[in-house]
Enzyme design. Structure first.
Site, PDB file in Angstrom:
ATOM      1  N   LEU A  47       2.828  45.532  16.216  1.00 44.38           N
ATOM      2  CA  LEU A  47       1.360  45.654  16.374  1.00 44.38           C
ATOM      3  C   LEU A  47       0.866  47.004  15.857  1.00 44.38           C
ATOM      4  CD1 LEU A  47       0.692  43.892  19.823  1.00 44.38           C
ATOM      5  CD2 LEU A  47       0.511  42.947  17.519  1.00 44.38           C
ATOM      6  N   THR A 146       7.535  40.689  -2.769  1.00 45.28           N
ATOM      7  CA  THR A 146       6.319  40.691  -3.578  1.00 45.28           C
ATOM      8  C   THR A 146       6.626  40.732  -5.073  1.00 45.28           C
ATOM      9  OG1 THR A 146       4.408  42.083  -4.122  1.00 45.28           O
ATOM     10  CG2 THR A 146       6.311  43.216  -3.242  1.00 45.28           C
ATOM     11  N   ASP A 147       5.665  40.266  -5.868  1.00 48.56           N
ATOM     12  CA  ASP A 147       5.802  40.363  -7.328  1.00 48.56           C
ATOM     13  C   ASP A 147       5.614  41.807  -7.822  1.00 48.56           C
ATOM     14  OD1 ASP A 147       3.057  40.622  -6.905  1.00 48.56           O
ATOM     15  OD2 ASP A 147       2.470  39.048  -8.318  1.00 48.56           O
ATOM     16  N   GLU A 148       5.080  42.689  -6.942  1.00 51.45           N
ATOM     17  CA  GLU A 148       4.797  44.059  -7.393  1.00 51.45           C
ATOM     18  C   GLU A 148       6.072  44.824  -7.751  1.00 51.45           C
ATOM     19  OE1 GLU A 148       1.864  46.359  -5.415  1.00 51.45           O
ATOM     20  OE2 GLU A 148       0.625  44.622  -4.961  1.00 51.45           O
ATOM     21  N   TYR A 172       4.544  51.675  -2.168  1.00 52.76           N
ATOM     22  CA  TYR A 172       4.705  50.366  -1.524  1.00 52.76           C
ATOM     23  C   TYR A 172       5.720  49.515  -2.288  1.00 52.76           C
ATOM     24  CZ  TYR A 172       3.811  45.405  -0.735  1.00 52.76           C
ATOM     25  OH  TYR A 172       3.970  44.057  -0.516  1.00 52.76           O
ATOM     26  N   LYS A 176       9.475  48.112  -1.237  1.00 50.88           N
ATOM     27  CA  LYS A 176       9.829  46.687  -1.205  1.00 50.88           C
ATOM     28  C   LYS A 176      11.016  46.426  -2.143  1.00 50.88           C
ATOM     29  CE  LYS A 176       8.098  43.656   0.657  1.00 50.88           C
ATOM     30  NZ  LYS A 176       8.283  43.058   2.026  1.00 50.88           N
ATOM     31  N   ASN A 202      -1.686  36.873  -2.098  1.00 53.02           N
ATOM     32  CA  ASN A 202      -2.153  35.812  -1.193  1.00 53.02           C
ATOM     33  C   ASN A 202      -3.588  36.073  -0.768  1.00 53.02           C
ATOM     34  OD1 ASN A 202       0.549  34.539   0.820  1.00 53.02           O
ATOM     35  ND2 ASN A 202       0.705  35.399  -1.221  1.00 53.02           N
ATOM     36  N   TYR A 229     -12.412  48.852  -8.407  1.00 56.11           N
ATOM     37  CA  TYR A 229     -11.681  50.000  -8.965  1.00 56.11           C
ATOM     38  C   TYR A 229     -11.702  49.981 -10.501  1.00 56.11           C
ATOM     39  CZ  TYR A 229      -9.350  50.493  -4.339  1.00 56.11           C
ATOM     40  OH  TYR A 229      -9.053  50.659  -3.011  1.00 56.11           O
ATOM     41  N   ASN A 271     -10.192  41.125 -11.713  1.00 54.41           N
ATOM     42  CA  ASN A 271     -10.845  41.491 -10.447  1.00 54.41           C
ATOM     43  C   ASN A 271     -12.355  41.296 -10.499  1.00 54.41           C
ATOM     44  OD1 ASN A 271      -8.388  42.195  -9.363  1.00 54.41           O
ATOM     45  ND2 ASN A 271      -8.623  44.393  -9.729  1.00 54.41           N
TER      46      ASN A 271
HETATM   47  P1  NAD Z   1       0.236  42.574   6.937  1.00 54.08           P
HETATM   48  O1  NAD Z   1       0.067  44.033   6.687  1.00 54.08           O
HETATM   49  O2  NAD Z   1      -0.978  41.719   7.151  1.00 54.08           O
HETATM   50  O3  NAD Z   1       1.167  42.355   8.218  1.00 54.08           O
HETATM   51  C1  NAD Z   1       2.311  43.123   8.441  1.00 54.08           C
HETATM   52  C2  NAD Z   1       2.769  42.913   9.889  1.00 54.08           C
HETATM   53  O4  NAD Z   1       3.972  43.653  10.089  1.00 54.08           O
HETATM   54  C3  NAD Z   1       1.748  43.429  10.927  1.00 54.08           C
HETATM   55  O5  NAD Z   1       1.566  42.468  11.945  1.00 54.08           O
HETATM   56  C4  NAD Z   1       2.409  44.681  11.480  1.00 54.08           C
HETATM   57  O6  NAD Z   1       2.069  44.955  12.843  1.00 54.08           O
HETATM   58  C5  NAD Z   1       3.884  44.341  11.323  1.00 54.08           C
HETATM   59  N1  NAD Z   1       4.724  45.551  11.248  1.00 54.08           N
HETATM   60  C6  NAD Z   1       4.540  46.646  10.455  1.00 54.08           C
HETATM   61  N2  NAD Z   1       5.515  47.542  10.690  1.00 54.08           N
HETATM   62  C7  NAD Z   1       6.358  46.975  11.596  1.00 54.08           C
HETATM   63  C8  NAD Z   1       7.562  47.406  12.215  1.00 54.08           C
HETATM   64  N3  NAD Z   1       8.103  48.607  11.938  1.00 54.08           N
HETATM   65  N4  NAD Z   1       8.165  46.583  13.091  1.00 54.08           N
HETATM   66  C9  NAD Z   1       7.615  45.374  13.389  1.00 54.08           C
HETATM   67  N5  NAD Z   1       6.472  44.931  12.856  1.00 54.08           N
HETATM   68  C10 NAD Z   1       5.851  45.717  11.963  1.00 54.08           C
HETATM   69  O7  NAD Z   1       1.107  42.038   5.735  1.00 54.08           O
HETATM   70  P2  NAD Z   1       1.021  40.641   4.952  1.00 54.08           P
HETATM   71  O8  NAD Z   1       0.003  40.741   3.889  1.00 54.08           O
HETATM   72  O9  NAD Z   1       0.970  39.538   5.928  1.00 54.08           O
HETATM   73  O10 NAD Z   1       2.439  40.643   4.222  1.00 54.08           O
HETATM   74  C11 NAD Z   1       3.593  40.116   4.891  1.00 54.08           C
HETATM   75  C12 NAD Z   1       4.812  40.274   3.987  1.00 54.08           C
HETATM   76  O11 NAD Z   1       4.581  39.560   2.778  1.00 54.08           O
HETATM   77  C13 NAD Z   1       5.091  41.720   3.574  1.00 54.08           C
HETATM   78  O12 NAD Z   1       6.480  41.894   3.570  1.00 54.08           O
HETATM   79  C14 NAD Z   1       4.524  41.832   2.175  1.00 54.08           C
HETATM   80  O13 NAD Z   1       5.241  42.785   1.428  1.00 54.08           O
HETATM   81  C15 NAD Z   1       4.768  40.430   1.661  1.00 54.08           C
HETATM   82  N6  NAD Z   1       3.816  39.964   0.619  1.00 54.08           N
HETATM   83  C16 NAD Z   1       2.462  40.070   0.817  1.00 54.08           C
HETATM   84  C17 NAD Z   1       1.588  39.560  -0.148  1.00 54.08           C
HETATM   85  C18 NAD Z   1       0.090  39.616   0.032  1.00 54.08           C
HETATM   86  O14 NAD Z   1      -0.644  39.266  -0.893  1.00 54.08           O
HETATM   87  N7  NAD Z   1      -0.435  40.025   1.177  1.00 54.08           N
HETATM   88  C19 NAD Z   1       2.102  38.960  -1.301  1.00 54.08           C
HETATM   89  C20 NAD Z   1       3.489  38.890  -1.466  1.00 54.08           C
HETATM   90  C21 NAD Z   1       4.325  39.379  -0.496  1.00 54.08           C
HETATM   91  O1  DAU Z   2       0.960  41.051  -5.589  1.00 57.56           O
HETATM   92  C1  DAU Z   2       1.293  40.946  -4.235  1.00 57.56           C
HETATM   93  C2  DAU Z   2       0.670  42.086  -3.469  1.00 57.56           C
HETATM   94  O2  DAU Z   2      -0.713  41.813  -3.380  1.00 57.56           O
HETATM   95  C3  DAU Z   2       1.272  42.292  -2.083  1.00 57.56           C
HETATM   96  O3  DAU Z   2       2.610  42.658  -2.210  1.00 57.56           O
HETATM   97  C4  DAU Z   2       0.507  43.371  -1.315  1.00 57.56           C
HETATM   98  O4  DAU Z   2       1.014  43.462   0.001  1.00 57.56           O
HETATM   99  C5  DAU Z   2      -0.949  42.988  -1.276  1.00 57.56           C
HETATM  100  O5  DAU Z   2      -1.684  44.003  -0.627  1.00 57.56           O
HETATM  101  C6  DAU Z   2      -1.484  42.761  -2.687  1.00 57.56           C
HETATM  102  O6  DAU Z   2      -1.514  44.004  -3.417  1.00 57.56           O
HETATM  103  P1  DAU Z   2      -2.751  44.395  -4.378  1.00 57.56           P
HETATM  104  O7  DAU Z   2      -2.768  45.854  -4.515  1.00 57.56           O
HETATM  105  O8  DAU Z   2      -2.736  43.573  -5.611  1.00 57.56           O
HETATM  106  O9  DAU Z   2      -3.955  43.834  -3.436  1.00 57.56           O
HETATM  107  P2  DAU Z   2      -5.360  44.459  -3.054  1.00 57.56           P
HETATM  108  O10 DAU Z   2      -6.101  43.395  -2.300  1.00 57.56           O
HETATM  109  O11 DAU Z   2      -5.259  45.791  -2.425  1.00 57.56           O
HETATM  110  O12 DAU Z   2      -6.065  44.638  -4.467  1.00 57.56           O
HETATM  111  C7  DAU Z   2      -6.224  43.554  -5.380  1.00 57.56           C
HETATM  112  C8  DAU Z   2      -6.811  44.110  -6.659  1.00 57.56           C
HETATM  113  O13 DAU Z   2      -8.163  44.530  -6.395  1.00 57.56           O
HETATM  114  C9  DAU Z   2      -6.105  45.331  -7.204  1.00 57.56           C
HETATM  115  O14 DAU Z   2      -6.146  45.297  -8.624  1.00 57.56           O
HETATM  116  C10 DAU Z   2      -6.942  46.505  -6.701  1.00 57.56           C
HETATM  117  C11 DAU Z   2      -8.333  45.923  -6.668  1.00 57.56           C
HETATM  118  N1  DAU Z   2      -9.246  46.457  -5.615  1.00 57.56           N
HETATM  119  C12 DAU Z   2      -8.775  46.468  -4.328  1.00 57.56           C
HETATM  120  C13 DAU Z   2      -9.584  46.949  -3.313  1.00 57.56           C
HETATM  121  C14 DAU Z   2      -9.077  46.990  -1.889  1.00 57.56           C
HETATM  122  C15 DAU Z   2     -10.525  46.876  -5.933  1.00 57.56           C
HETATM  123  O15 DAU Z   2     -10.947  46.826  -7.109  1.00 57.56           O
HETATM  124  N2  DAU Z   2     -11.328  47.348  -4.932  1.00 57.56           N
HETATM  125  C16 DAU Z   2     -10.895  47.418  -3.630  1.00 57.56           C
HETATM  126  O16 DAU Z   2     -11.671  47.884  -2.771  1.00 57.56           O
END
Ligand code: NAD
Ligand code: DAU
Length: 365
Positions: A47, A146-148, A172, A176, A202, A229, A271
């Site tokens: 949390l 992640t694809d990053e 980040y 990963k 996602n 951005y 974007n």
């Molecule tokens: P999120 O930031 O919404 O959730 C992360 C969760 O992990 C939170 O509930 C947080 O409390 C918990 N957490 C953080 N540190 C912790 C710790 N030390 N111990 C236990 N719990 C902890 O993240 P998300 O967007 O749901 O992403 C989930 C996973 O999917 C991540 O591993 C991320 O790298 C991966 N991922 C995310 C995306 C995306 O677009 N969001 C895409 C590809 C992969």
């Molecule tokens: O590709 C998977 C990744 O996608 C995950 O691994 C990460 O956890 C997740 O956060 C996401 O990363 P991004 O950096 O791509 O997502 P974000 O939503 O932060 O930004 C998406 C794009 O939009 C990126 O090119 C930055 C841009 N952006 C983002 C924010 C927050 C803006 O232009 N303005 C903004 O305020």
């Protein structure tokens, strides 16, 4: 194959899902519990600012569901959970996940993403090889990544495949990448059944306000500027979160331990085009908006340092080997998402806390 049967599960599976109070983890747990109600799901989540028990509210109180607040770096806690809950599958989502926060403070990313994943893998290795566990040998460590980790693509580069070399550019993605390498090494060295998934961006319900799509939806509803951005020409490959969950389901049941699967929506969008699409949907769906049309709120702001230009996923492997394809188009998914933020003000309003405002000022002002 992992040995888990999705059609006629012989006995209930027992999952430890880390990070399931966050965005994707909570969607995954809801998906899993409705599809496989006989299975037991134990959530472990620290949390942090990104974790929210409200995300799991509809599951609390069910017999087969347990929430444990704790850190993935806490080895005795994990050992205890694996043994007492007789865990078969770890689905590991817990992470620090926001690129902008990793630029402001990388330490937490190394701790949770690298040290935390290492701690889980070590605990799972001992659990997997313990005499009690070998009596029921079907086990899996699913590492959600992640694809990053693959870095940034040029305009004409082919999309990332599972053999694209790693080239992470942010703290980040570097953290990963480190955790992916550990998951891979535990399979090769210790024969621990790990699978890695690398997914694209996602979006959908329960997405924390700091990320692009929820941030834009919330700012439109508040009449605040929409910060894009740089030149807004960066490209992301968007996947509706439920499709990510169904892909992980396919990987858990039909994936091959030791393998990596890329997951993506085949939805590359710039974007600025995405923000304009969101503006159009919000103008249409929201009855009263402080500013209309929403496009008037678009503001170009200073670029993210090291901002990756383009991500794109080649999802051929998961399609041909596991039979998974996404089912939600970007037009449909964005509409559902805008409608969700429109009808869930009581969910997102409390998240705009003083701490969140302080973070916002650091990044945007
Ligand atoms: P999120 O930031 O919404 O959730 C992360 C969760 O992990 C939170 O509930 C947080 O409390 C918990 N957490 C953080 N540190 C912790 C710790 N030390 N111990 C236990 N719990 C902890 O993240 P998300 O967007 O749901 O992403 C989930 C996973 O999917 C991540 O591993 C991320 O790298 C991966 N991922 C995310 C995306 C995306 O677009 N969001 C895409 C590809 C992969
Ligand atoms: O590709 C998977 C990744 O996608 C995950 O691994 C990460 O956890 C997740 O956060 C996401 O990363 P991004 O950096 O791509 O997502 P974000 O939503 O932060 O930004 C998406 C794009 O939009 C990126 O090119 C930055 C841009 N952006 C983002 C924010 C927050 C803006 O232009 N303005 C903004 O305020």
């Amino acid at each position: 194959m992992t040995g888990f049967n999705e059609d006629t599960p012989v006995s209930p599976r027992r999952l430890l899902v880390t990070g399931a109070a966050g965005f994707i983890g909570s969607n995954f747990v809801r998906y899993w519990c409705s599809r496989y109600p006989q299975d037991r799901v134990v959530v472990l989540d620290a949390l942090t600012y990104a974790g929210n028990r409200e995300n799991l509210a509809e599951l609390e109180g069910r017999d087969n569901f347990r929430f444990v607040q704790g850190d993935i770096c806490d080895r005795p806690l994990i050992d205890n959970l694996l043994a007492t809950e007789h865990i078969d599958i770890i689905a590991h989502f817990a992470a620090e996940s926001h690129v902008d926060r990793s630029i402001l403070g990388p330490g937490a990313f190394i701790q949770t993403n690298v040290v935390g994943t290492f701690t889980l893998l070590e605990a799972f290795r001992h659990h997997y090889h313990s005499p009690a566990a070998t009596a029921t040998p079907t086990k899996l460590f699913l590492h959600v990544s992640t694809d990053e980790v693959y870095g940034s693509l040029g305009p004409d580069d082919p999309p990332f495949s599972e053999t694209t070399p790693y080239a992470p550019n942010s703290p980040y993605s570097a953290s990963k990448a480190g955790s992916d390498h550990l998951a891979r090494a535990y399979f090769h060295t210790y024969k621990v059944p790990t699978i890695i998934t690398n997914c694209s961006n996602n979006y959908g319900p329960y997405h924390f306000p700091e990320k692009l799509i929820p941030l834009m939806c919330i700012n439109m509803l508040l009449g605040k500027s929409l910060p894009v951005y740089g030149d807004g020409e960066n490209i992301r490959d968007w996947l509706y979160v439920e499709d990510h969950c169904s892909a992980l389901d396919a990987v858990i049941h039909r994936g091959q331990p030791g393998e990596t699967y890329n997951i993506g929506g085949n939805n590359e969008v710039k974007n600025i085009d995405l923000v304009r699409l969101l503006c159009g949907i919000m103008d249409e769906l929201a009855p009263d908006l402080p500013v209309r049309p929403c496009e008037k709120l678009i503001t170009f702001v200073k670029d993210r340092p090291g901002h990756d230009r383009r991500y794109a996923i080649d999802a051929t492997k998961i399609k041909t080997e596991l039979g998974w394809t996404p089912s939600v188009t970007v037009a449909e998914g964005l509409r559902r998402t805008v409608a969700w933020y429109l009808s869930h003000r009581p969910w997102w309003q409390p998240l705009l806390s003083p701490e969140y405002q302080a973070y916002y000022r650091q990044v945007y002002l």
